[in-house]
Design a protein around this motif. Structure first.
Motif, PDB file in Angstrom:
ATOM      1  N   GLY A   4       4.020 -25.437   4.503  1.00  0.00           N
ATOM      2  CA  GLY A   4       3.291 -24.360   5.165  1.00  0.00           C
ATOM      3  C   GLY A   4       3.916 -23.016   4.860  1.00  0.00           C
ATOM      4  O   GLY A   4       5.008 -22.936   4.294  1.00  0.00           O
ATOM      5  N   PHE A   5       3.215 -21.949   5.256  1.00  0.00           N
ATOM      6  CA  PHE A   5       3.702 -20.591   5.026  1.00  0.00           C
ATOM      7  C   PHE A   5       3.315 -19.723   6.211  1.00  0.00           C
ATOM      8  O   PHE A   5       2.241 -19.872   6.799  1.00  0.00           O
ATOM      9  CB  PHE A   5       3.098 -19.999   3.747  1.00  0.00           C
ATOM     10  N   GLY A   6       4.196 -18.777   6.574  1.00  0.00           N
ATOM     11  CA  GLY A   6       3.903 -17.844   7.646  1.00  0.00           C
ATOM     12  C   GLY A   6       5.163 -17.146   8.110  1.00  0.00           C
ATOM     13  O   GLY A   6       6.193 -17.179   7.439  1.00  0.00           O
ATOM     14  N   THR A   7       5.085 -16.519   9.279  1.00  0.00           N
ATOM     15  CA  THR A   7       6.212 -15.765   9.817  1.00  0.00           C
ATOM     16  C   THR A   7       6.816 -16.406  11.054  1.00  0.00           C
ATOM     17  O   THR A   7       7.763 -15.880  11.619  1.00  0.00           O
ATOM     18  CB  THR A   7       5.795 -14.328  10.156  1.00  0.00           C
ATOM     19  N   GLY A   8       6.270 -17.517  11.504  1.00  0.00           N
ATOM     20  CA  GLY A   8       6.806 -18.172  12.681  1.00  0.00           C
ATOM     21  C   GLY A   8       6.177 -19.535  12.869  1.00  0.00           C
ATOM     22  O   GLY A   8       5.322 -19.970  12.093  1.00  0.00           O
ATOM     23  N   ARG A   9       6.585 -20.212  13.923  1.00  0.00           N
ATOM     24  CA  ARG A   9       6.120 -21.570  14.184  1.00  0.00           C
ATOM     25  C   ARG A   9       4.608 -21.654  14.358  1.00  0.00           C
ATOM     26  O   ARG A   9       3.973 -22.638  13.939  1.00  0.00           O
ATOM     27  CB  ARG A   9       6.815 -22.103  15.446  1.00  0.00           C
ATOM     28  N   TYR A  10       4.008 -20.661  14.968  1.00  0.00           N
ATOM     29  CA  TYR A  10       2.621 -20.794  15.398  1.00  0.00           C
ATOM     30  C   TYR A  10       1.607 -20.134  14.473  1.00  0.00           C
ATOM     31  O   TYR A  10       0.422 -20.107  14.797  1.00  0.00           O
ATOM     32  CB  TYR A  10       2.481 -20.239  16.815  1.00  0.00           C
ATOM     33  N   ASP A  11       2.034 -19.600  13.343  1.00  0.00           N
ATOM     34  CA  ASP A  11       1.059 -18.982  12.432  1.00  0.00           C
ATOM     35  C   ASP A  11       1.132 -19.608  11.049  1.00  0.00           C
ATOM     36  O   ASP A  11       0.896 -18.962  10.043  1.00  0.00           O
ATOM     37  CB  ASP A  11       1.279 -17.468  12.339  1.00  0.00           C
ATOM     38  N   ARG A  12       1.416 -20.904  10.989  1.00  0.00           N
ATOM     39  CA  ARG A  12       1.592 -21.565   9.694  1.00  0.00           C
ATOM     40  C   ARG A  12       0.252 -21.735   8.980  1.00  0.00           C
ATOM     41  O   ARG A  12      -0.747 -22.135   9.582  1.00  0.00           O
ATOM     42  CB  ARG A  12       2.229 -22.949   9.843  1.00  0.00           C
ATOM     43  N   ILE A  13       0.255 -21.455   7.697  1.00  0.00           N
ATOM     44  CA  ILE A  13      -0.898 -21.706   6.833  1.00  0.00           C
ATOM     45  C   ILE A  13      -0.570 -22.945   6.009  1.00  0.00           C
ATOM     46  O   ILE A  13       0.348 -22.918   5.177  1.00  0.00           O
ATOM     47  CB  ILE A  13      -1.167 -20.512   5.906  1.00  0.00           C
ATOM     48  N   PRO A  14      -1.272 -24.056   6.218  1.00  0.00           N
ATOM     49  CA  PRO A  14      -0.921 -25.281   5.495  1.00  0.00           C
ATOM     50  C   PRO A  14      -1.306 -25.210   4.024  1.00  0.00           C
ATOM     51  O   PRO A  14      -2.303 -24.595   3.650  1.00  0.00           O
ATOM     52  CB  PRO A  14      -1.730 -26.366   6.219  1.00  0.00           C
ATOM     53  N   SER A  15      -0.510 -25.854   3.200  1.00  0.00           N
ATOM     54  CA  SER A  15      -0.817 -25.953   1.780  1.00  0.00           C
ATOM     55  C   SER A  15      -1.978 -26.914   1.570  1.00  0.00           C
ATOM     56  O   SER A  15      -2.251 -27.796   2.386  1.00  0.00           O
ATOM     57  CB  SER A  15       0.407 -26.444   1.018  1.00  0.00           C
ATOM     58  N   THR A  16      -2.651 -26.764   0.452  1.00  0.00           N
ATOM     59  CA  THR A  16      -3.726 -27.682   0.108  1.00  0.00           C
ATOM     60  C   THR A  16      -3.156 -28.976  -0.459  1.00  0.00           C
ATOM     61  O   THR A  16      -2.024 -29.017  -0.957  1.00  0.00           O
ATOM     62  CB  THR A  16      -4.661 -27.063  -0.938  1.00  0.00           C
ATOM     63  N   GLN A  17      -3.943 -30.032  -0.390  1.00  0.00           N
ATOM     64  CA  GLN A  17      -3.525 -31.302  -0.984  1.00  0.00           C
ATOM     65  C   GLN A  17      -3.325 -31.150  -2.486  1.00  0.00           C
ATOM     66  O   GLN A  17      -2.410 -31.743  -3.072  1.00  0.00           O
ATOM     67  CB  GLN A  17      -4.572 -32.384  -0.686  1.00  0.00           C
ATOM     68  N   GLU A  18      -4.169 -30.351  -3.118  1.00  0.00           N
ATOM     69  CA  GLU A  18      -4.044 -30.124  -4.557  1.00  0.00           C
ATOM     70  C   GLU A  18      -2.714 -29.469  -4.899  1.00  0.00           C
ATOM     71  O   GLU A  18      -2.061 -29.824  -5.886  1.00  0.00           O
ATOM     72  CB  GLU A  18      -5.199 -29.239  -5.030  1.00  0.00           C
ATOM     73  N   ASN A  19      -2.290 -28.522  -4.064  1.00  0.00           N
ATOM     74  CA  ASN A  19      -1.014 -27.854  -4.294  1.00  0.00           C
ATOM     75  C   ASN A  19       0.152 -28.809  -4.081  1.00  0.00           C
ATOM     76  O   ASN A  19       1.100 -28.850  -4.875  1.00  0.00           O
ATOM     77  CB  ASN A  19      -0.903 -26.646  -3.366  1.00  0.00           C
ATOM     78  N   LEU A  20       0.087 -29.596  -3.013  1.00  0.00           N
ATOM     79  CA  LEU A  20       1.166 -30.541  -2.729  1.00  0.00           C
ATOM     80  C   LEU A  20       1.304 -31.594  -3.827  1.00  0.00           C
ATOM     81  O   LEU A  20       2.409 -32.070  -4.098  1.00  0.00           O
ATOM     82  CB  LEU A  20       0.903 -31.228  -1.384  1.00  0.00           C
ATOM     83  N   ALA A  21       0.191 -31.935  -4.467  1.00  0.00           N
ATOM     84  CA  ALA A  21       0.231 -32.948  -5.516  1.00  0.00           C
ATOM     85  C   ALA A  21       1.041 -32.492  -6.725  1.00  0.00           C
ATOM     86  O   ALA A  21       1.467 -33.325  -7.546  1.00  0.00           O
ATOM     87  CB  ALA A  21      -1.184 -33.309  -5.947  1.00  0.00           C
ATOM     88  N   LYS A  22       1.296 -31.190  -6.845  1.00  0.00           N
ATOM     89  CA  LYS A  22       2.092 -30.674  -7.952  1.00  0.00           C
ATOM     90  C   LYS A  22       3.584 -30.955  -7.774  1.00  0.00           C
ATOM     91  O   LYS A  22       4.354 -30.891  -8.742  1.00  0.00           O
ATOM     92  CB  LYS A  22       1.888 -29.166  -8.091  1.00  0.00           C
TER      93      LYS A  22
END
Length: 214
Positions: free
Chosen positions: A110-128
């Motif tokens: 995930g990406f963000g500035t804190g615990r509660y604003d995480r932007i999850p990665s896509t499955q396609e990205n994780l597969a890399k």
């Protein structure tokens, strides 16, 4: 902390431990028990990190009692299993990626500035992200007794999609590394750089440590 540059291409995750041995990459210990009154259990855990112009290389080794491995899909609640984690702020600010990996190589990013604003990665990205787990990739449920396990990751720089990272050579960033098991009788939360909060919270970039990419 310094992350060594290794002039190598085409690395597979299973090759990372031997690559680190040949290049004398130093291992560090995740040993800060930040909340000892409630979570005193501290399985011995070590990690190492290096990079080339295309990827980060990570290797974790640990041994723990009462191992759990229920999550078998990426972007699941891997932190409830036997899990190791790398939180990485490329620019050294409060924006960071949380890369979490359970003992059978299932990932959460995930990406963000804190615990509660995480932007999850896509499955396609994780597969890399290439991953190797010494325990295999199938769910294990609950395993009694002491179990030693390792995971190794090859993380392409392109998976950090909110940054345009062409190379990390000479870059100074912030990072923290964790070992946790968020369920079970031996629930635990360990950090590499100490966290000064009243309750467990890995999402605290103000307590990240410094890392220099050679």
């Amino acid at each position: 902390m310094k992350a060594s540059f290794i002039e190598v291409k085409g690395v597979q995750a299973i090759d990372v431990p031997e690559l680190f041995r040949k290049n004398a990459i130093e291992y560090c210990t995740i040993e800060c028990v930040d909340w000892p009154d409630v979570y005193a259990y501290a399985p011995e855990t070590r990690f190492a990190i290096a990079h080339n112009d295309e990827a980060l290389f990570l290797h974790f080794r640990t041994a723990e009692e009462g191992l759990r491995a229920f999550v078998t899909e990426d972007n699941g609640q891997v932190w409830t299993d036997a899990c190791v984690e790398t939180f990485f702020a490329p620019d050294g600010d409060d924006r960071y990626y949380n890369l979490e990996c359970n003992c059978i190589g299932r990932l959460l990013l995930g990406f963000g500035t804190g615990r509660y604003d995480r932007i999850p990665s896509t499955q396609e990205n994780l597969a890399k992200i290439l991953r190797w787990a010494s325990l295999g990739s199938e769910g294990l449920g609950e395993v009694g007794g002491k179990t030693e396990w390792e995971v190794a990751l090859v993380v392409p720089l392109t998976v950090f999609t909110y940054h345009d990272i062409r190379s990390l050579r000479g870059v100074h960033s912030k990072v923290n590394f964790y070992k946790c098991g968020g369920s079970g009788p031996l629930e635990h939360y360990l950090s590499w750089n100490r966290i000064k909060t009243d309750t467990p919270d890995f999402h605290r970039p103000e307590f990240f440590g410094e890392i220099e990419f050679e």
